[in-house]
Write an enzyme that holds these catalytic residues in place. Structure first.
Site, PDB file in Angstrom:
ATOM      1  N   ARG A 123       0.871  -1.175   0.000  1.00 55.20           N
ATOM      2  CA  ARG A 123       0.000   0.000   0.000  1.00 55.20           C
ATOM      3  C   ARG A 123       0.907   1.225   0.000  1.00 55.20           C
ATOM      4  NH1 ARG A 123       2.588   1.763   3.783  1.00 55.20           N
ATOM      5  NH2 ARG A 123       1.104   3.454   3.873  1.00 55.20           N
ATOM      6  N   ASP A 181      -1.843  10.673  -1.672  1.00 58.82           N
ATOM      7  CA  ASP A 181      -2.220   9.640  -2.644  1.00 58.82           C
ATOM      8  C   ASP A 181      -2.632  10.244  -3.969  1.00 58.82           C
ATOM      9  OD1 ASP A 181      -2.881   8.655   0.246  1.00 58.82           O
ATOM     10  OD2 ASP A 181      -2.520   6.877  -0.971  1.00 58.82           O
ATOM     11  N   ARG A 231      -7.989  -0.276  -6.270  1.00 57.18           N
ATOM     12  CA  ARG A 231      -8.196   0.804  -5.293  1.00 57.18           C
ATOM     13  C   ARG A 231      -8.369   2.110  -6.090  1.00 57.18           C
ATOM     14  NH1 ARG A 231      -4.186   1.090  -0.355  1.00 57.18           N
ATOM     15  NH2 ARG A 231      -5.988   2.186   0.560  1.00 57.18           N
ATOM     16  N   ASN A 275      -5.101  12.531   1.099  1.00 56.86           N
ATOM     17  CA  ASN A 275      -4.254  11.644   1.896  1.00 56.86           C
ATOM     18  C   ASN A 275      -5.115  10.861   2.865  1.00 56.86           C
ATOM     19  OD1 ASN A 275      -1.474  10.808   2.433  1.00 56.86           O
ATOM     20  ND2 ASN A 275      -1.727  11.770   4.432  1.00 56.86           N
TER      21      ASN A 275
END
Ligand SMILES: CSC[C@H]1O[C@H](OP(=O)(O)O)[C@H](O)[C@@H]1O
Length: 363
Positions: free
Chosen positions: A52, A243, A89, A253
């Site tokens: 991740r 992200d 994701r 984030n």
């Protein structure tokens, strides 16, 4: 990074058609390496968060494409691989960025060349990530050094970070923690407040594990403590990861980042973001309205997994049976709350002009 004296990355090729990863769902109690040999295994590793962190998700997806093409190098195989991995994701833009890069390179090639080229490109993405983060570390360390100059000699700079944006979130070095590692290596006294980061506890289980192994002073805190520390002058600067950051500097984030930024703004604490350029989504301007926020399984909130006193790993329920749970995994911090973006090309304002000043090719 080094673990017990041995150098590691978070992902690496491990023989023909094999990609090795550190299984981050087993940390901090067990260090386990998992070997991926198929598209399905790569997709599961991303979806279930064995790997991740935006840059690592991108690298893992690139390697996933290479694994997929070993089974089916056809146009259909390439499209199915990209679609499967993209669906794992929704928030980290590095996933889309890596898959678009792989598809653009591979689609024009004959099937016979695709596996070899895919494996080389995935390795290139991984190597580039390491160098980007190393550079973020150097640029960010200047901010920590400047904070040190404002303190009494020898007094540690207190950095607060949220979630895990360390080397475990990338291929190596990390983004938010890269400046911490660089400053520590330069001998700047520092200490890190580590937000536990409910519900997945990436701070408590991953950031603390990283910092402990690197010998960096740190203190794990509940997510709700940071504002209190800032009110009492115990935080010199915040550095977090991201992200997906918009072309205008809005920062997506891990959930809870926005609340930390509000507390920092209210207390005059500088709030920085480690931002590798592949994490910029140049196509959007309004993060709150345009960035998809992942909602994950409610059991991540209603249950906790940990080690018992006699060493067993167990999962327990912490909410009443039947209580509904909402599990939003990210939030968006508006650019106005961000002091600066620490990129591989330097530190800039969280604005379109700030980013374009460092990345003029994006005009
Ligand atoms: C350097 S990206 C790190 C970023 O990714 C984390 O999300 P997740 O653990 O769900 O992949 C978190 O938002 C970190 O800041």
């Amino acid at each position: 990074m080094r673990i017990d004296g041995m150098a590691y990355r978070t992902i690496w090729p491990d023989g023909e058609g094999v990609v090795a990863i550190i299984d981050q769902t087993r940390l901090p109690h067990d260090f386990a390496v998992v070997r991926l040999t198929s598209l399905e295994e790569a997709a599961h590793a991303i979806r279930a968060m064995l790997v991740r962190g935006a840059p690592l998700i991108g690298a893992a997806a690139a390697y996933g494409v290479a694994l997929a093409l070993r089974a089916d190098p056809s146009d259909r195989g390439l499209e199915q691989a990209c679609a499967t991995l993209l669906a794992t994701r929704p928030t980290a833009v590095n996933l889309r960025w890596a898959l678009e890069r792989m598809r653009a390179l591979l689609a024009p090639l004959p099937e016979s060349q695709r596996v070899e080229v895919a494996e080389a490109e995935a390795a290139a993405i991984a190597d580039e990530d390491v160098e980007i983060n190393r550079s973020i570390g150097q640029h960010g360390a200047t901010l920590i050094r400047a904070a040190a100059a404002r303190k009494a000699p020898g007094e540690p700079v207190n950095v607060l970070t949220h979630c895990n944006a360390g080397w475990l979130a990338t291929v190596d070095w990390g983004t938010a923690l890269a400046p911490v590692y660089a400053a520590f290596e330069q001998g700047i006294p520092l200490h890190v407040w580590v937000d536990e980061t409910r519900p997945r506890n990436q701070g408590a289980s991953l950031t603390a594990w990283e910092l402990k192994h690197h010998g960096i002073p740190h203190t794990v805190i509940a997510d709700n403590v940071g504002g209190h520390l800032m009110q009492h002058g115990k935080v010199d600067l915040c550095i977090v990861g991201t992200d997906r950051t918009t072309a205008t500097g809005d920062v997506c984030n891990k959930i809870g980042t926005y609340l930390k930024a509000l507390a920092a703004h209210d207390n005059g604490v500088p709030f920085y973001v480690g931002l590798p350029s592949p994490t910029v989504d140049w196509t959007i301007a309004d993060g709150v309205r345009e960035i998809p926020i992942e909602e994950r399984d409610g059991r991540e909130v209603s249950e906790l997994t940990g080690r018992t006193a006699d060493g067993r790993i167990e999962t327990v329920r912490v909410t009443p049976d039947g209580s509904p749970v909402a599990n939003y995994a990210f939030d968006v911090t508006p650019a106005r709350l961000v002091t600066g973006l620490i990129t591989e090309r330097g530190v800039c304002a969280a604005t379109r002009d700030g980013l374009l000043g460092l990345f003029p090719e994006r005009r």
